[in-house]
Design a protein around this motif. Structure first.
Motif, PDB file in Angstrom:
ATOM      1  N   ASP A   1     -74.036 -42.579  11.633  1.00 21.72           N
ATOM      2  CA  ASP A   1     -73.931 -41.256  12.028  1.00 21.72           C
ATOM      3  C   ASP A   1     -72.663 -40.596  12.117  1.00 21.72           C
ATOM      4  OD1 ASP A   1     -76.675 -41.512  12.576  1.00 21.72           O
ATOM      5  OD2 ASP A   1     -76.506 -41.710  14.569  1.00 21.72           O
ATOM      6  N   ARG A   2     -71.679 -41.350  12.247  1.00 18.79           N
ATOM      7  CA  ARG A   2     -70.267 -40.739  12.254  1.00 18.79           C
ATOM      8  C   ARG A   2     -69.643 -40.535  10.973  1.00 18.79           C
ATOM      9  NH1 ARG A   2     -65.328 -42.383  11.052  1.00 18.79           N
ATOM     10  NH2 ARG A   2     -65.819 -44.341  10.260  1.00 18.79           N
ATOM     11  N   LEU A   3     -70.155 -41.540  10.060  1.00 14.96           N
ATOM     12  CA  LEU A   3     -69.683 -41.344   8.639  1.00 14.96           C
ATOM     13  C   LEU A   3     -70.392 -40.328   7.935  1.00 14.96           C
ATOM     14  CD1 LEU A   3     -69.403 -45.150   7.640  1.00 14.96           C
ATOM     15  CD2 LEU A   3     -67.611 -43.540   7.883  1.00 14.96           C
ATOM     16  N   VAL A   4     -71.649 -40.033   8.201  1.00 16.43           N
ATOM     17  CA  VAL A   4     -72.425 -39.155   7.650  1.00 16.43           C
ATOM     18  C   VAL A   4     -72.589 -37.555   8.169  1.00 16.43           C
ATOM     19  CG1 VAL A   4     -73.918 -40.755   6.543  1.00 16.43           C
ATOM     20  CG2 VAL A   4     -74.773 -39.564   8.742  1.00 16.43           C
ATOM     21  N   SER A   5     -71.708 -37.770   9.466  1.00 16.47           N
ATOM     22  CA  SER A   5     -71.690 -36.415  10.123  1.00 16.47           C
ATOM     23  C   SER A   5     -71.098 -35.311   9.253  1.00 16.47           C
ATOM     24  CB  SER A   5     -71.025 -36.528  11.457  1.00 16.47           C
ATOM     25  OG  SER A   5     -69.749 -36.863  11.405  1.00 16.47           O
TER      26      SER A   5
END
Length: 1464
Positions: free
Chosen positions: A1039-1043
């Motif tokens: 979720d952090r990387l694709v946010s």
């Protein structure tokens, strides 16, 4: 007779055996002492002996299999069952290891208990075929073929001991065919009981065959291992069952906290004295029955008369015996009715006796009239004989059966009622035990109808079932309880608060703990005392005994015997007190771990709390115990050491830890184990340097921008001017490259031009020019050099370019300036360029120009000298001498001169020819032609430069805008994205255009694809890179990387923001650029941009890279924006994850059916097993739950759907693709398909043919649904949730099926009403993840599974354009426009259950209200759907219109025929 009394047939199984099954208690977690019993059962055959209610069945459920003389396969450890469920996980684990020909045989002493366990096993192990064998039908199977047929595909058999004993005796079943025998209520295994005969005659002989003999495992369960008053009964049962009786020796504190011994209450009632002789007491009905019985003459009995007529000496001998003892069948029937009636009269009173007698006799008479034998086995003569006798009995009327006649009751009943009234409370729950079935039936009626109790108690009755429906019944049995199973179920779910029962309810049958238990009759033995005491397991409960005054209570005897029995196990209280003293000792350790980088400190004392905190951060899935589980082992000296097992979400490599030292107290031992566990987690990288669970994000990009996480709009660099770079290149270049530029219009000759730049255009560029509403030009620029020129010719080329600009942009150019960065000239030889420019400059009087030129295209712009040379476009080459209504034309045009006239139209002032003109709001007339004007030829000049060049000059701003996009895209590819090596620059151009720029094509489709590629790629990389991360960590990092936050930072970090086009081209302020001005530009100004746009462009570039070169180029692009990820090739990551799974895993036999259903033969069976393992399951310490595979499968499914939608031809709009994707990957839709997907297995019943009387095999397929294969802990709450969803699915199935196959609106509301638990959709996604990893052609294999489950068939229907997919809430918001939609939700109680409600209002005006929802999401969706229906009814024009769906039958075949697995 009240309706509750009715005959009950013994055709088993009894009660509702539908999807609802038995009512279950709340979820219960494993207690320490239950784990202790489990561990003991792993070592040897044992009899678990604990108090009723303390959870022996929980232990039973947790044993993966009982072993003799050794610990077998600790990996088969299962999770624990609630105390209301027996054997489920124990049996499930045994079935996972047993070959298909082996059976698990569950044995219980009563038919009622067998039936309950059968129902529970059906409910909790639905994927395994089970069969309940009752004696009535089994007695008639006399052929091995019948037994073989009835046991085909059966894995579990439930029966009484007698059924198995008979089957073994006659050789129909072999002991070697059994893998596990479970003896519930094991204390029955004594003397000549069938349970003991099974062990003695068939199990024991196998012992002498040697250690290699194939004997079944044994597990016994009992609250009391003695059934008689013999204190040495324990050793007897141990020997008979080849097992050791065990009660807990450790975790004593937990045990004594859980077992609530009720307070004993003696209820004394006066000793009755009125029943000395029967002739002086009783009601009219009873006295008439006694009179009829006393008047019987044995010589009138039909059987006696028959014997008298016989000449057989044997019959005569029988006759003489009957004349002496009066024992004929009819005489005994009436005698039994008399005896039971007297007993009821003595115990309950006259009203009760009258009710009982009247109902039995009326029931008998009605059966005789209807020729229903009621299993009484009477001859016709006997029926008439008994009918004649009973016809003399006075029966009370229906009116006399009403409550107001309920006056004569015994002191014993009054004592009972008084006690119950005193104990009544809103939370009351109680059982009244009575010895006789008839007493139960009538006593429950008294409590239900008596004025003192009828408003306080909702009373039911339960007497269980007899062992065989073929036994001879008697008249006294005709008063039975109606709907007794419903009474029991209602007592379980608290809708009844009191139940009267026989001893059948003492043992095994699942009932909730009670506040009060009353023994109406004398307790027969210590076993009954212990069992009944165990039913009163609520805190501050009471066990009441009804005793005659001055009688010696048998309780003291039972207490003495129980104390002796408990001494054999251990003295609980002494152990507890000793444990308390021991546990209060303070043991310390200097164990510690300090992290040098942070100074964080882990100590012996704080490790346990840290460990609990770590576990609390794990998956928050329902029905999962996230806490660590401690167990204790003890050495010979009494010292203890702890072991801790972490939840299934934790990687197996760091799931189990053992304390380093031995301790005197459990408290210290647990701290030691917790310390070792936390150190292990830290060393495995699951704990950070602050000794806390990992907190993501952690990359340098996130650390440098703390505080901006929530910003939706960022300040970024203004877009680069592409011509500034061109200006720099011109100053350093010696050559100019001419790229061919072609302007085409249908039906006209094309115009060839050249565009001169210091280098060739990066690629071929094509686009359209919108001249007017009806006229479109095609522009094509070639991406290679057409002509070359040295900079020496720059002046000549610039002059030609200036001539073009000057023809239409005189007010926008600076006179005499020729330093243009891009030059446009005719496609002619350089040596004639100067002469062409001179020849084309200037203007001629219109009269002269029209003589010299023949066609409109060759005529220049017409300029009106009286209007400052305003340019016009000539419409006719021949002047008009006259025309209709010339005067009005003159007036309109303010003409001062006479004709002839030129017919012209004004030259367009537009500079934006890239966007279509908006249609006029009013009737435009002929919109294909501009308004005509008429100018006197004498006032006009005509440019020498032909109009086609002037028209081209108008296009130059649009052309330069388009070329600028390609120039910047090329610059981006040569700098920031050089490592990607794009081949198709058009993709990059598209990816850089935001929708706000209003370009012909924007990034949205590429972003849709790139988003899926990004999520899938990140998921795969993370899953491999962090093999020990649980799903929570993986999801958080993904979720952090694709946010948007992370991607927008990546965008600005690499300078992508300078290339993004967000503003629409208008040309309104366009001015020609000049090289000298461009060279003076210093830095870039700032602009505001949404973080979503920045992130979207990154995803669009990822999608573009994927189209350009597959995952290889996509990963190159990902490396640019997410350098913190170690991007390895897709197949390498896939293989690495695949290699992490063991290759020697064997599937449980039933999972071979699952492979057939899925249509994929797994190379590594562990993948399939893990895909179907819920996080609550703990049967295998080396296993993992499906959560990691679900994490991957979620991305696999989305990628599969997105790829299909993106490839579809004709091309789908972005909005359509988003709606379709949402419709296909939402949890409720997947859950519905999961509930539908099934495979069938043959099941054979052996039934009697009514015509021939012969047994026949009847084949009935059994449906094994996909969801039934999920492995879990069988907790009451989880199974209850499954059952509730299955029930709702049954209610909604046809509606949903019709909507999906035939409907033109996606059933959002109905799917929400399904209220499916998350695990239904999770296992679909985890299965796709497993198939992806296992298959060599992963994409094809996943598509095949998606086809079989029904995802792709419905996807094909969606793309056909026949389904309206907008979510009701979104659609309602659109219809509301600027009005405010408000959803008000709440919870209300409906029939004892919490249900959600929701009302919808528009600008405070209420539209509708819905209720009885299972979740807030459901009621809001339903409310929005209902609100839309209201609005559509009021305003039909708003309703979406779709053509009716076609080929529905074919679609239904595709969706529903694919459910069953092919066996080919």
């Amino acid at each position: 007779m009240p309706d509750q009394l009715e005959e009950i047939s013994d055709q088993g199984p009894r009660g509702p055996v539908d999807e609802d099954g038995p009512k279950l208690d709340q979820i219960m977690q494993a207690r320490g002492y239950q784990m202790e019993m489990f561990e003991e059962s792993m070592r040897q055959n044992i009899i678990v002996a604990m108090d009723t209610g303390s959870g022996k069945t929980h232990v039973y459920g947790s044993c993966s299999f009982c072993c003799r003389n050794l610990i077998e396969c600790y990996a088969a450890l299962n999770n624990l069952l609630s105390s209301s469920i027996r054997a489920v996980m124990r049996i499930e684990a045994e079935l996972e290891r047993l070959p298909l020909h082996k059976l698990v045989w569950f044995l219980a002493p009563t038919v009622a208990l067998c039936e309950q366990q059968y129902r529970v096993l059906q409910l909790h192990l639905p994927v395994h075929q089970a069969r309940f064998l009752s004696g009535d039908i089994v007695d008639r199977w006399s052929d091995q073929r019948q037994w073989d047929a009835i046991l085909k595909n059966i894995r579990i058999v439930v029966s009484t001991h007698q059924v198995l004993s008979d089957a073994l005796t006659h050789g129909f079943v072999k002991m070697e065919a059994l893998g596990l025998m479970v003896f519930d209520e094991a204390h029955h295994c004594i003397k000549n009981h069938p349970a003991n005969r099974i062990m003695r005659d068939f199990y024991r002989p196998l012992t002498f065959k040697g250690p290699g003999c194939d004997r079944p495992h044994i597990l016994g369960l009992s609250a009391s291992p003695i059934i008689t008053n013999d204190k040495f009964g324990i050793q007897v049962i141990e020997g008979n069952l080849d097992a050791i009786a065990r009660s807990p020796k450790r975790h004593r504190e937990d045990l004594l906290k859980q077992v609530h011994h009720p307070a004993l209450v003696n209820l004394f009632y006066p000793r009755p004295s009125m029943y000395a002789n029967h002739g002086s007491f009783g009601t009219q009905t009873l006295r008439s029955l006694l009179s009829a019985f006393n008047e019987l003459d044995i010589r009138d009995d039909p059987w006696v008369i028959s014997l008298k007529s016989s000449t057989d000496p044997r019959d005569q001998a029988v006759l003489q015996e009957i004349l002496v003892n009066h024992k004929t069948y009819t005489h005994q029937q009436i005698q039994l009715l008399v005896n039971r009636s007297i007993n009821i009269y003595q115990e309950l009173g006259g009203w009760a006796a009258d009710i009982y007698i009247s109902f039995c006799i009326r029931r008998f008479k009605a059966a005789v009239v209807a020729n229903d034998d009621l299993q009484l086995s009477y001859t016709d003569e006997e029926k008439r004989y008994v009918y004649k006798i009973l016809d003399k009995v006075y029966l009370i009327s229906d009116d006399q059966a009403l409550p107001e006649y309920l006056t004569e009751i015994t002191d014993k009943v009054r004592c009972l009622l008084k006690f119950l009234v005193a104990e009544a409370s809103p939370t009351f729950a109680g059982i009244v035990f009575a010895e006789r079935r008839a007493t139960v039936a009538v006593l429950s009626q008294i409590i239900a109808l008596h004025p003192d109790t009828r408003d306080l108690f909702k009373c039911g009755a339960f007497v269980g079932l007899s062992g065989s429906s073929r036994r001879k019944r008697n008249i006294a049995d005709l008063a039975e309880i109606k709907d007794q199973w419903s009474h029991l179920d209602e007592f379980r779910d608290r809708s009844r608060n009191l139940i009267v029962a026989t001893s059948v309810l003492e043992e095994g049958i699942d009932v909730p703990g009670c506040k009060v238990v009353v023994c109406f009759d004398r307790i027969p033995n210590v076993k009954s005392f212990i069992q009944r005491r165990g039913r009163a397991r609520q805190a501050k409960s009471k066990l009441a005994l009804l005793l005659e005054e001055n009688s010696l209570s048998s309780v003291d005897i039972f207490h003495e015997l129980e104390r002796e029995m408990k001494r054999i196990y251990e003295d609980d209280q002494r152990e507890f007190e000793a444990l308390q003293i021991q546990e209060n000792e303070l043991e310390q350790s200097n164990q510690k771990l300090q992290v040098n980088s942070t100074g964080a400190l882990l100590t012996f004392d704080n490790a346990k709390s840290h460990l609990y905190h770590f576990c609390n951060t794990l998956s928050s899935d329902a029905y999962v115990d996230r806490g660590p589980r401690f167990s204790i082992e003890e050495d010979r000296c009494g010292n203890v050491r702890a072991r801790v097992v972490l939840p299934l979400s934790v990687d197996p490599s760091v799931r189990t830890f053992i304390g380093k030292f031995w301790w005197r107290t459990e408290k210290a031992a647990k701290k030691d184990a917790a310390f070792e566990a936390y150190v292990g987690l830290y060393n495995a990288g699951l704990i950070n340097d602050n000794l806390l669970p990992l907190r993501l994000p952690k990359s340098e990009f996130d650390r440098t921008a703390v505080g901006n996480e929530q910003l939706a709009v960022l300040s970024v660099d203004e877009r680069l001017d592409p011509w500034a770079g061109i200006a720099q290149q011109i100053t350093h270049s010696d050559n100019l490259i001419g790229s061919k530029l072609t302007v085409e219009k249908a039906g006209q000759q094309s115009l060839d031009m050249l565009m001169w730049l210091p280098h060739a255009l990066p690629s071929n560029i094509q686009f359209q020019i919108q001249w007017d509403i009806a006229t479109v030009f095609s522009i094509a620029l070639e991406g290679q050099a057409t002509r070359r020129s040295s900079t020496d010719n720059f002046t000549h080329l610039s002059e030609a370019n200036y001539l073009l600009y000057n023809s239409v942009y005189r007010s926008r150019i600076e006179p005499g300036r020729l330093d243009f960065p891009a030059l446009f000239t005719p496609n002619i030889a350089l040596n004639v360029m100067q002469s062409w420019t001179k020849r084309s400059a200037g203007a001629l009087p219109a009269s002269d120009a029209l003589v010299q030129n023949a066609g409109l295209a060759a005529v220049g712009l017409v300029r009106n000298r009286s209007r400052f040379g305003a340019p016009h476009v000539l419409q006719r080459t021949k002047p008009l001498d006259d025309c209709p209504d010339l005067e009005s034309i003159r007036e309109e045009e303010d003409l001062l001169a006479d004709g002839p006239y030129l017919e012209v139209c004004r030259l367009s002032k537009r500079t934006d020819f890239l966007h279509a003109l908006a249609l006029p709001s009013s009737d435009p007339g002929d919109i294909s032609r501009p308004p005509l004007r008429y100018l006197p030829i004498s006032q006009c000049d005509v440019d020498i430069l032909p109009f086609i060049y002037a028209q081209f000059a108008l296009f130059i701003p649009s052309i330069m805008h388009q070329c600028g996009k390609w120039i910047l895209a090329q610059r981006l590819c040569e700098t920031t994205l050089s490592s990607v090596e794009f081949n198709d620059l058009d993709l990059v151009v598209t990816a850089l255009c935001a929708s706000s720029a209003r370009e012909a094509v924007d990034y949205q489709r590429l972003e849709f694809l790139g988003d899926s590629i990004l999520k899938f790629s990140v998921s795969l990389q993370l899953m491999d890179e962090h093999g020990n991360w649980h799903e929570g960590y993986l999801s958080a990092e993904k979720d952090r990387l694709v946010s948007n936050s992370r991607l927008s930072k990546a965008s600005t970090h690499v300078g992508l923001d300078k290339y993004i086009l967000t503003k629409a081209f208008t040309g309104s302020k366009w001015r020609p650029n000049y090289i000298s001005n461009l060279l003076r530009l210093e830095g870039l100004e700032k602009r505001e941009m949404s973080s979503k746009v920045l992130a979207d462009v990154v995803e669009a570039l990822i999608g573009a890279a994927f189209i350009d070169g597959g995952y290889e180029k996509a990963f190159k692009c990902l490396k640019v924006f997410l350098p913190e990820v170690n991007w390895l090739p897709l197949e390498q990551r896939k293989k690495s994850i695949y290699d992490q799974f063991p290759s020697d895993q064997k599937l449980p036999p039933v999972f071979t059916e699952l492979e057939v259903l899925v249509g994929h033969n797994f190379g590594k069976k562990r993948l399939l097993l893990e895909a179907m393992t819920h996080a609550s399951f703990s049967g295998d310490v080396s296993a993992r739950s499906y959560q990691r595979l679900e994490f991957l499968g979620d991305a696999v499914l989305e990628n599969l759907v997105v790829s299909y939608l993106f490839r579809h031809n004709p091309q789908l709009s972005v909005q359509e693709m988003h709606l379709m994707k949402t419709a296909l990957v939402n949890a409720n839709f997947l859950a519905f398909l999961c509930l539908e997907w099934l495979i069938e297995q043959d099941r054979i019943d052996v039934l009697v043919n009514p015509s021939s009387g012969e047994f026949e095999e009847v084949h009935a397929p059994v449906q094994h649904h996909f969801w039934k294969f999920m492995r879990h802990n069988s907790s009451a709450e989880l199974v209850k949730a499954q059952r509730a969803v299955v029930r709702r699915h049954a209610e909604l199935r046809e509606q949903l099926k019709n909507a999906l196959v035939h409907g033109n609106v996606y059933p959002w509301a109905s799917l929400a009403s399904l209220g499916a638990e998350k695990f239904f959709s999770d296992i679909v996604e985890s299965l796709l993840g497993a198939v992806y990893l296992d298959a060599s052609d992963a994409s094809s294999a996943c598509e095949k599974v998606a086809e079989r489950i029904g995802i792709l068939p419905y996807l094909r229907r969606l793309v056909s354009g026949q389904v309206h997919m907008l979510h009701p809430k979104e659609e309602l918001g659109r219809l509301a426009s600027n009005k405010r939609i408000r959803y008000t939700t709440g919870i209300e109680e409906v029939e004892g259950n919490n249900r959600y409600w929701c009302s919808v209002s528009m600008d405070e005006e209420k539209i509708c209200r819905v209720s009885d929802g299972v979740s807030r999401v459901e009621v809001e969706t339903r409310a929005a759907d209902n609100a839309l229906k209201v609005l559509f009814q009021e305003r039909p024009q708003l309703e979406p219109s779709l053509e009716q769906p076609g080929e529905a039958a074919q679609l239904e075949d595709q969706i529903y025929s694919s459910k069953e697995g092919d066996r080919d």
